[in-house]
Design an enzyme around this catalytic site. Structure first.
Site, PDB file in Angstrom:
ATOM      1  N   LYS A   1      70.537  70.886  55.981  1.00 33.65           N
ATOM      2  CA  LYS A   1      69.531  71.485  56.857  1.00 33.65           C
ATOM      3  C   LYS A   1      68.400  72.129  56.079  1.00 33.65           C
ATOM      4  CE  LYS A   1      72.152  72.288  61.083  1.00 33.65           C
ATOM      5  NZ  LYS A   1      72.633  73.275  62.046  1.00 33.65           N
TER       6      LYS A   1
ATOM      7  N   LYS B   1      75.523  60.416  61.251  1.00 36.86           N
ATOM      8  CA  LYS B   1      76.256  60.796  62.454  1.00 36.86           C
ATOM      9  C   LYS B   1      75.301  60.936  63.643  1.00 36.86           C
ATOM     10  CE  LYS B   1      76.188  65.774  62.164  1.00 36.86           C
ATOM     11  NZ  LYS B   1      76.711  67.046  61.861  1.00 36.86           N
TER      12      LYS B   1
ATOM     13  N   LYS C   1      71.932  65.656  67.690  1.00 38.99           N
ATOM     14  CA  LYS C   1      70.930  66.125  68.640  1.00 38.99           C
ATOM     15  C   LYS C   1      69.532  66.031  68.064  1.00 38.99           C
ATOM     16  CE  LYS C   1      73.856  69.764  70.530  1.00 38.99           C
ATOM     17  NZ  LYS C   1      74.277  71.143  70.267  1.00 38.99           N
TER      18      LYS C   1
END
Ligand code: AMP
Ligand code: TRP
Length: 333
Positions: A112, A195, A198
């Site tokens: 992130k 993966k 969102k």
């Protein structure tokens, strides 16, 4: 009774990975445990969020839990910031026992934060300590999550152990990760090596819980695959990540093992498999999205559920925090 705590970030686009990796397992476990299912809005703000969207999404996640089959009369469904003080306070106490070396190993932070790590916020770095606090604040014994949270859960166990050792008391139970089912890591429909997420900019990469039947069928039809036929043995799917992903999704949605699915589809191509998968996905997801829409039409009722749950959560968390502060040596007068 054993206790479950689990959560999901209210950051939009709830998808099939969230459902199969997490919520579906919660539904199956809800009557055997005392359950706390949280919308972790304090985790959400470790990345930039639009305030109105965060609020909307918090209700939407609550609606998704209930629409998927979580019974709000039996389980607590609440947002983390409702007990923000308690969660933050325990985070601080646990931070004092968390070496930087442990946090430096966290792969989610590295992903992130990206290349500009110096610009990443402190909260993004301490995210896993807040997650440990979420769990330990309720003395949760079991934590059902998708595979991507395994490392964070190991850290939560290490932190609980560090606290117990440091203060020489068996206070926090070491939480057991529950990573269950045939789809613990649902992959993107566009790329079998990343993966389903969102935040993927391509909406084609995921099936959202709010997608209608046509959209689901379209996305599955366009999903990346390979030209081979399906084998009769799951081991033969090694090296075929997209095929393995679709078979895993089918298995999870139909409550079968991958081997059982392949027994039906061995020797068939994706031209036959994909329409069957579409029908199955629509039959499972349509009632959920319909229920979500109905629940979201009555925000006052949702807020009533969330508010009542937060109160129940506080009645469990407050005495545990009080005792923690006592152990640490904080004067409580
Ligand atoms: P998040 O959306 O990151 O808040 O995740 C909420 C829950 O869904 C966690 O238990 C995750 O492990 C799970 N989850 C998220 N993405 C996936 C995925 N692609 N496959 C399986 N589980 C997932
Ligand atoms: N970090 C989790 C995720 O993104 C969400 C989460 C926050 C959580 N606190 C938790 C999950 C406590 C389980 C238990 O998926």
């Amino acid at each position: 009774m054993n206790r479950i705590f689990s959560g999901m970030q209210p950051t939009g686009n709830l998808h099939l990975g969230n459902y199969l990796g997490a919520v579906r397992n919660w539904v199956a476990m809800q009557h055997d445990y005392e359950c706390f299912f949280c919308m972790v809005d304090m985790h959400a703000i470790t990345m930039p969020q639009d305030p109105a969207e965060l609020r909307r999404s918090t209700r939407e996640v609550a609606a998704a839990y209930i629409a998927s089959g979580i019974d709000p009369d039996v389980c607590s469904i609440f947002h983390q910031s409702a007990l923000g003080g308690e969660h933050a306070e325990l985070t601080w106490i646990l931070s004092s026992l968390t070496p930087l070396g442990w946090l430096n190993r966290m792969t989610q932070f590295k992903e992130k934060a990206g290349k500009k790590r110096e610009n990443a916020g402190l909260a993004l770095y301490s995210y896993p300590v807040l997650m440990a606090a979420d769990i330990l604040l309720y003395h949760a014994t079991h934590v059902p999550v998708g595979e991507d949270q395994k490392q964070h859960l190991e850290l939560a166990r290490d932190i609980a152990g560090a606290f117990n050792r440091h203060y020489d008391i068996e206070f926090f139970p070491l939480p057991e990760p529950q990573i269950l089912g045939e789809a613990t890591r649902v992959m993107s429909l566009r790329d079998g090596s990343s993966k389903m997420s969102k935040s993927d900019p391509s909406d084609q990469s995921r099936i959202n819980l709010t997608d209608d039947a046509d959209t689901i069928a379209q996305k599955i039809k366009r999903a990346k695959t390979d030209p081979e036929l399906l084998p009769d043995d799951p081991a033969a799917l090694d090296g075929r990540p997209e095929a393995a992903n679709l078979v895993g999704i089918y298995a999870a949605l139909s409550d079968q093992t991958a081997a059982q699915v392949l027994a039906d589809f061995a020797g068939k191509g994706f031209g036959q498999f994909k329409p069957a998968l579409s029908d199955l996905a629509v039959s499972v997801l349509s009632p959920i999205s319909e229920n979500m829409r109905r629940l979201l039409n009555d925000p006052a009722e949702l807020d009533r559920i969330i508010g009542g749950s937060a109160e129940r959560a506080r009645s469990v968390a407050a005495p545990i925090l009080h005792k923690t502060k006592d152990i640490v040596g904080f004067l409580q007068v």
